[in-house]
Design an enzyme around this catalytic site. Structure first.
Site, short mmCIF file in Angstrom:
data_model
loop_
_atom_site.label_atom_id
_atom_site.label_comp_id
_atom_site.label_asym_id
_atom_site.label_seq_id
_atom_site.Cartn_x
_atom_site.Cartn_y
_atom_site.Cartn_z
N GLY A 6 0.82 -1.21 0.00
CA GLY A 6 0.00 0.00 0.00
C GLY A 6 0.85 1.24 0.00
N TYR A 55 4.39 -3.21 2.08
CA TYR A 55 3.96 -2.41 3.24
C TYR A 55 3.59 -3.33 4.41
CZ TYR A 55 1.32 0.72 6.24
OH TYR A 55 0.87 1.43 7.33
N SER A 91 -27.26 -9.01 -22.47
CA SER A 91 -26.68 -8.52 -23.73
C SER A 91 -26.14 -9.67 -24.58
CB SER A 91 -25.54 -7.55 -23.42
OG SER A 91 -24.43 -8.25 -22.89
N GLY A 127 -23.31 -11.07 -23.77
CA GLY A 127 -21.89 -11.15 -23.43
C GLY A 127 -21.72 -12.19 -22.33
N ASP A 152 -20.61 -11.98 -19.18
CA ASP A 152 -21.00 -11.65 -17.81
C ASP A 152 -22.51 -11.69 -17.61
OD1 ASP A 152 -18.31 -11.20 -17.82
OD2 ASP A 152 -18.47 -9.02 -17.80
N SER A 153 -23.24 -11.00 -18.49
CA SER A 153 -24.70 -10.97 -18.27
C SER A 153 -25.30 -12.35 -18.53
CB SER A 153 -25.36 -9.90 -19.14
OG SER A 153 -25.27 -10.21 -20.50
N LYS A 204 -12.59 -12.56 -14.73
CA LYS A 204 -13.20 -13.01 -15.98
C LYS A 204 -13.03 -14.52 -16.22
CE LYS A 204 -15.07 -11.23 -19.83
NZ LYS A 204 -16.07 -10.15 -19.80
#
Ligand code: XMP
Length: 519
Positions: free
Chosen positions: A59, A87, A229, A231, A233-234, A375
Site C-alpha cells: 500500500g 507495506y 446482452s 456477453g 458476464d450478463s 473473468k
C-alpha cells in the site's frame, strides 16, 4: 463479506495496493478461499475460527510517519500465521519492534535478485540461483523485530524475506502476486499448505452452489430484472439467477441496432429456447439510430446511448409488478478500491449499458453475484452452468457497440457494411483457430473514402480497419501478429464480399499509447 459461513479462509487485509486483488486471485488459483477486508474491518472481527491465515497487502502508506494505516497488534497473538507483503512487511516490523527507514538512495523499483541466507518453509523450492523478484518500495526494514530471522536479502535491501518461526509470522519486501516475480506462486503455495496447513477445497462447483443458495436466500419470492446482452458476464448472471429463482427472473434484451451481425437474434432464441429463460426482446434500433443521427463526437455518442438505454429499460421494467431486484454482471476488477485513508471501498458500476443509474431511480436492490470473480473464473462458472462456448469464450464487446466502431456519423448503411466485414473477419479467425488466441478482435469503419479499382471500374469507398489485440485484462494490450497467409487473404475476403469497402488496414498500435477501441 459475502461468504461468512465458508470454512477455512485466508483474510487479506488491504492497505490500498493496486495489486491486492491479485493476491486473492493467486490464492483462489491454489484452491483456497480468501476474502479482502479493510484494516478497519479487522478490529470488528469477533470470530476467528475460520481464519487460517492473514495476508497484509502492500500500500501507499508509510510507517515512518506518525499516522499510518494499521491493524490491531492482537492479530499476531492468535497463533494464526501472518504473511506481510511490502507495506505489510514494514507494518509487521514496526508493530513488533523493528526499525524502518525511508531512503531515497536505497529505493528499489523493478527487478531484484534474491540471495538466500537461511532455509524456511516459506521459501521451499522458491529461491534458486537467479530468480528475480518484483520490488516497488522506498521504505525498508533496517532492524529486525525480536525473534525474527532473515531468510533472504537483495543487493539493496538486507531484510527482504523475514520470519518469526515460532509465531509463524513472515514478511516479504517484494510482490509475489505479480507475474514479474518468477514463481511467486510458490510463496503462496508454501504459506497456504505448509504454514497455514490448509487443504485445497475451493472450486467452482462449490462456489456455484453457494452463489445459488445465496440468491435464493436474498431474493426469496421476489422478482429480479436483468439486462441481457449476450456477453459472457450478463449471460452467466442470467443462468445463475435462473437456477435459483426460475421464472421470477425477467431478462430484458434491448436491441440498439448496434450489435454484431445476427447476434441478438441468436442470443434471444438461445436463452428462450435452450435455457428456457423468461426473456423479452425490445427492438429499439430505430430509436437509437434517430438519436444518433449526425452525431460524430465519441463522448456524445456514448452519452446518448447510455441514457437511451436506461430510458428504454426503465420503461419496460415498469410493466412488471413486484420487481425488487436488479441483477448486474459486475466483476471483481470493476470494483475499485478508493484510496482514502479510512480504507473504505466504493464500488463503481460498469459504464457498460449504464444501468448503474437505475437502482436509485427505480428503487431496486442490486444483485451482483459475480462481484467476487475474475473473468476467467466467470468463464469456469459459465462452463459449469452449461453456457455454450461461443458465448462463454466470446471476446469483450463495448456497451455502445458498433456506434464507437463507425468513426464519425452513423447511418444504417454503414452499420450493415460494418456488420458484414466484422462477421467475415471473426469467422475467419474462428476457422483459422486464431479466435481464442486473441483477447479482442473487430472491424471498424473510418470516416474517409479512398480510391480503388475493381475490374475496370474506379471505386471510391470506405476504409475498413481491423483490430486484434492480446491482453490480460484490457488495461494494456499489444497488437496480434497474424500469420502471413491470414493477413494476405483477409483483405481480399472483405473487399470481394462487402460492397462499400475497397481498402483494409490493420491497426498495429499497442495500448498505451492507443486504446483498444477507436472512440
Ligand atoms: P479501451 O478502448 O478503453 O477498452 O482500451 C478497454 C476494454 O473496455 C471495452 N470497452 C467498453 N466496455 N462499455 C463496456 O462495457 C464501454 O463503454 C466500453 N468501452 C470500451 C473495450 O472493448 C475493451 O475490451
Amino acid at each position: 463479506m459475502q461468504f461468512h459461513n465458508e470454512k477455512d479462509k485466508i483474510l487479506i487485509i488491504d492497505f490500498g495496493s493496486q495489486v491486492t486483488k491479485l493476491i486473492a486471485r493467486r490464492i483462489r488459483e491454489l484452491g483456497v478461499y480468501s476474502e479482502i477486508v479493510t484494516p478497519s474491518e479487522v478490529s470488528k472481527i469477533r470470530k476467528f475460527d475460520n481464519i487460517k491465515g492473514f495476508i497484509l497487502s502492500g500500500g501507499p502508506s508509510t510507517v515512518t510517519r506518525k499516522k499510518f494505516q494499521s491493524v490491531p497488534k492482537s492479530i499476531f497473538e492468535r497463533g494464526i500465521p501472518v504473511l506481510g507483503i511490502c507495506y505489510g512487511l514494514q507494518l509487521i516490523a514496526k508493530l513488533l519492534g523493528g526499525k524502518i527507514k525511508s531512503s531515497n538512495k536505497r529505493r528499489e523499483f523493478g527487478r531484484a535478485f534474491l540471495k538466500k541466507k537461511r532455509s524456511s518453509l516459506l521459501t521451499k523450492n522458491f529461491i534458486n540461483k537467479n530468480n528475480s523478484v518484483w520490488m516497488s518500495h522506498e521504505d525498508a526494514v533496517v532492524k529486525l523485530p525480536r525473534n525474527f530471522k532473515v531468510i533472504a536479502s537483495t543487493k539493496d535491501s538486507k531484510l527482504t524475506i523475514i520470519e518469526n518461526l515460532k509465531k509463524r509470522i513472515y514478511g516479504v519486501q517484494f510482490h509475489p502476486e505479480v507475474t514479474h516475480t518468477e514463481n511467486g506462486q510458490i510463496i503462496f503455495k508454501n504459506f497456504l499448505f505448509l504454514i497455514c496447513k490448509l487443504r485445497k477445497k475451493w472450486n467452482i462447483k462449490s462456489q456455484k452452489k453457494q452463489l445459488i443458495d445465496k440468491i435464493k436466500k436474498d431474493v426469496k419470492k421476489g422478482k429480479v430484472i436483468c439486462a441481457l446482452s449476450g456477453g459472457v458476464d450478463s449471460s452467466v448472471v442470467a443462468l445463475l439467477i435462473h437456477k435459483a429463482i426460475k421464472k421470477n427472473l425477467i431478462c430484458i434484451m434491448v436491441d440498439t441496432g448496434l450489435m454484431r451481425k445476427n447476434e441478438f437474434k441468436y442470443t434471444y432464441s438461445l436463452f428462450r429456447n435452450k435455457y428456457k429463460l423468461n426473456v423479452k426482446l425490445i427492438n429499439a434500433s430505430k430509436l437509437f439510430l434517430n438519436k444518433l443521427k449526425n452525431i460524430s463526437n465519441p463522448e456524445k455518442k456514448r452519452k446518448i446511448i447510455g441514457e437511451l438505454f436506461i430510458k428504454v429499460f426503465e420503461k419496460e421494467s415498469k410493466k412488471y409488478k413486484n420487481l425488487q431486484f436488479l441483477a448486474q454482471g459486475t466483476l471483481y476488477p470493476d470494483i475499485i478500491e478508493s484510496k482514502s485513508s479510512s480504507g473504505s471501498k466504493t464500488s463503481i458500476i460498469k459504464s457498460h449499458h449504464n444501468v448503474g443509474g437505475l437502482p436509485k431511480k427505480m428503487k431496486l436492490k442490486l444483485i451482483e453475484p459475480l462481484k467476487e470473480f475474475f473473468k476467467d473464473e466467470v468463464r469456469l462458472l459459465g462452463k459449469s452452468l452449461g453456457l455454450v462456448n461461443n458465448i462463454n469464450y466470446k471476446h469483450p464487446f463495448p456497451g455502445p457497440g458498433l456506434a464507437i466502431r463507425i468513426i464519425g456519423n452513423i447511418t444504417p448503411d454503414l452499420i450493415k457494411i460494418l456488420q458484414e466485414a466484422d462477421n467475415i473477419f471473426i469467422n475467419e479467425l474462428i476457422k483459422n483457430n486464431l479466435y481464442d488466441k486473441i483477447w479482442q478482435a473487430y472491424a471498424a469503419l473510418l470516416p474517409i473514402k479512398t480510391v480503388g479499382v475493381m475490374g475496370d471500374t474506379r471505386t471510391y469507398e470506405n476504409i475498413c480497419l481491423l483490430r486484434a489485440v492480446i491482453s490480460e485484462d484490457g488495461m494494456t494490450a499489444d497488437y496480434f501478429s497474424f500469420p502471413k497467409n491470414f493477413i494476405d487473404n483477409i483483405s481480399n475476403k472483405i473487399v470481394n464480399n462487402v460492397k462499400g469497402i475497397n481498402r483494409v488496414v490493420y491497426d498495429i498500435t499497442s495500448k498505451p499509447p492507443s486504446t483498444i477501441e477507436l472512440e
